[in-house]
Write a protein that holds these residues in place. Sequence first.
Motif, short mmCIF file in Angstrom:
data_model
loop_
_atom_site.label_atom_id
_atom_site.label_comp_id
_atom_site.label_asym_id
_atom_site.label_seq_id
_atom_site.Cartn_x
_atom_site.Cartn_y
_atom_site.Cartn_z
N VAL A 293 0.84 -1.19 0.00
CA VAL A 293 0.00 0.00 0.00
C VAL A 293 0.87 1.24 0.00
CG1 VAL A 293 -1.91 -1.13 1.16
CG2 VAL A 293 -0.16 -0.01 2.53
N TYR A 294 0.33 2.32 -0.53
CA TYR A 294 1.11 3.54 -0.67
C TYR A 294 1.55 4.06 0.70
CZ TYR A 294 2.57 7.92 -2.78
OH TYR A 294 3.31 8.97 -3.23
N GLY A 295 2.83 4.24 0.87
CA GLY A 295 3.35 4.71 2.15
C GLY A 295 4.83 5.01 2.06
N CYS A 296 5.38 5.54 3.14
CA CYS A 296 6.78 5.94 3.18
C CYS A 296 7.58 4.86 3.89
CB CYS A 296 6.92 7.27 3.90
SG CYS A 296 5.85 8.55 3.20
N ASP A 297 8.69 4.42 3.31
CA ASP A 297 9.32 3.24 3.89
C ASP A 297 10.82 3.14 3.64
OD1 ASP A 297 8.62 2.88 1.10
OD2 ASP A 297 9.38 0.86 1.31
N PRO A 298 11.58 2.72 4.68
CA PRO A 298 12.96 2.27 4.50
C PRO A 298 13.02 0.74 4.57
CG PRO A 298 12.63 2.87 6.78
CD PRO A 298 11.29 3.02 6.08
N VAL A 299 14.20 0.18 4.23
CA VAL A 299 14.38 -1.27 4.27
C VAL A 299 15.78 -1.59 4.76
CG1 VAL A 299 14.99 -1.22 1.80
CG2 VAL A 299 14.39 -3.39 2.86
N VAL A 300 15.92 -2.65 5.56
CA VAL A 300 17.23 -3.20 5.94
C VAL A 300 17.18 -4.70 5.73
CG1 VAL A 300 17.76 -1.37 7.60
CG2 VAL A 300 16.57 -3.43 8.39
N VAL A 301 18.37 -5.30 5.57
CA VAL A 301 18.44 -6.73 5.24
C VAL A 301 19.53 -7.38 6.08
CG1 VAL A 301 18.62 -8.43 3.38
CG2 VAL A 301 17.83 -6.10 2.85
N GLU A 302 19.25 -8.60 6.56
CA GLU A 302 20.25 -9.43 7.23
C GLU A 302 19.91 -10.89 6.98
OE1 GLU A 302 22.33 -9.06 11.46
OE2 GLU A 302 20.39 -10.07 11.65
#
Length: 380
Positions: free
Chosen positions: A248-257
């Motif tokens: 859904v439309y929104g503001c987002d960051p992402v991290v990965v491990e």
Amino acid sequence: MFFRSSVHVKNQPEEITQQGKICFYEGYLYISEPGKGIHIIDNRNPSSPTPVGFIELIGNADVAIRNNMLYADSYVDLVWFDISNPALPVLKDRLEDVFIQTFPPIEDGIIECNLYSEETRSKGVIVGWTQEEKTYTIEYYTNQQILNDAAPSSPSGSLGSSTGVNGSMSRFGLYKDYLYVVLNDQLSIFNLAGAEPEKAVESIWLRGNVETIFSYKDCLFMGTPTGMMIYSVADPLKPEYQSLMWHVYGCDPVVVENDIAYVTVHAGNNCGQNNNELIILDVSDVKSPQPIVSYTMTKPKGLGIDNGTLFLCDDGLKVFDAKDPQTLMANRLAHYSGMEGYDVIPYDNVLMMIADDGIYQYDYSNPKEITMLSKLAVKK
């Protein structure tokens, strides 16, 4: 232009008046205050952080550090400093007009301006703007979906140099000898291998407006208003689209491990909807990431992951044992409230969080007994 002659390096700190992007490098914390410049904090003792200097840099929004060089944007320019002496950076030089245009340093929102037209660019650099609230109807998928293009697999890569650690809200990413900068739907690539950075290729158009970037293995994970996008940089100068996970439309960051991606979506302001979620995905196959689980949150923003411990800016700071995503909510380790967290950096058992009212630090050497180390106030 006036901003090019207005750079000042000060060995006296200035008060932080607004939260911004964060970067940690060799015991020092660098905080980019939107539009103003970069605060330098001696954080070798996180129980007693000490502001030691300030780089006045008009039009700055983000930073990245590699091999004692700090790279920062200043409107349409890339500027770099020698920070061998962190308390007294030395301005080295700048690359002019390497970014097509600049954006206002706003936390959320949509820029309604044709920044890339010849007419706009001929008028100079945008340094003033108005911000207003508007209502739009946005169509989106009600279920999470994955859109993929065929792409070749690629071997893992590594930075192989001394690099800073950025927060999850950063638009700057490092991979090997290259700096990647995202601005709306543009990706700029700079070669840092020589004595001075060089713009390696012409800016690349991306498949969406990118707000954040996270480098993992030989891929760039990008947060956009409509989903997580993955590009391979196995060939650093030819980023190749891998997949897009819609939400859904929104503001987002992402991290990965460990091939698990954590994405936050938050509502409010100009993000366009009322969903607040933490979405967890299996990205072991970057061409076909698979949703694992999603959780309703209060209003999540930045996040960080270290050895299975997830730190989430949501109603303050929440900490989870994330080793089993399916039981994450039942394994909350701590919740500190009373502040609005913006972004975090977990590093060497110290969690650094910038919030609306200060910089908070926590010792998580024992995740089951997390303790607060210090708070450095932000003047409001």
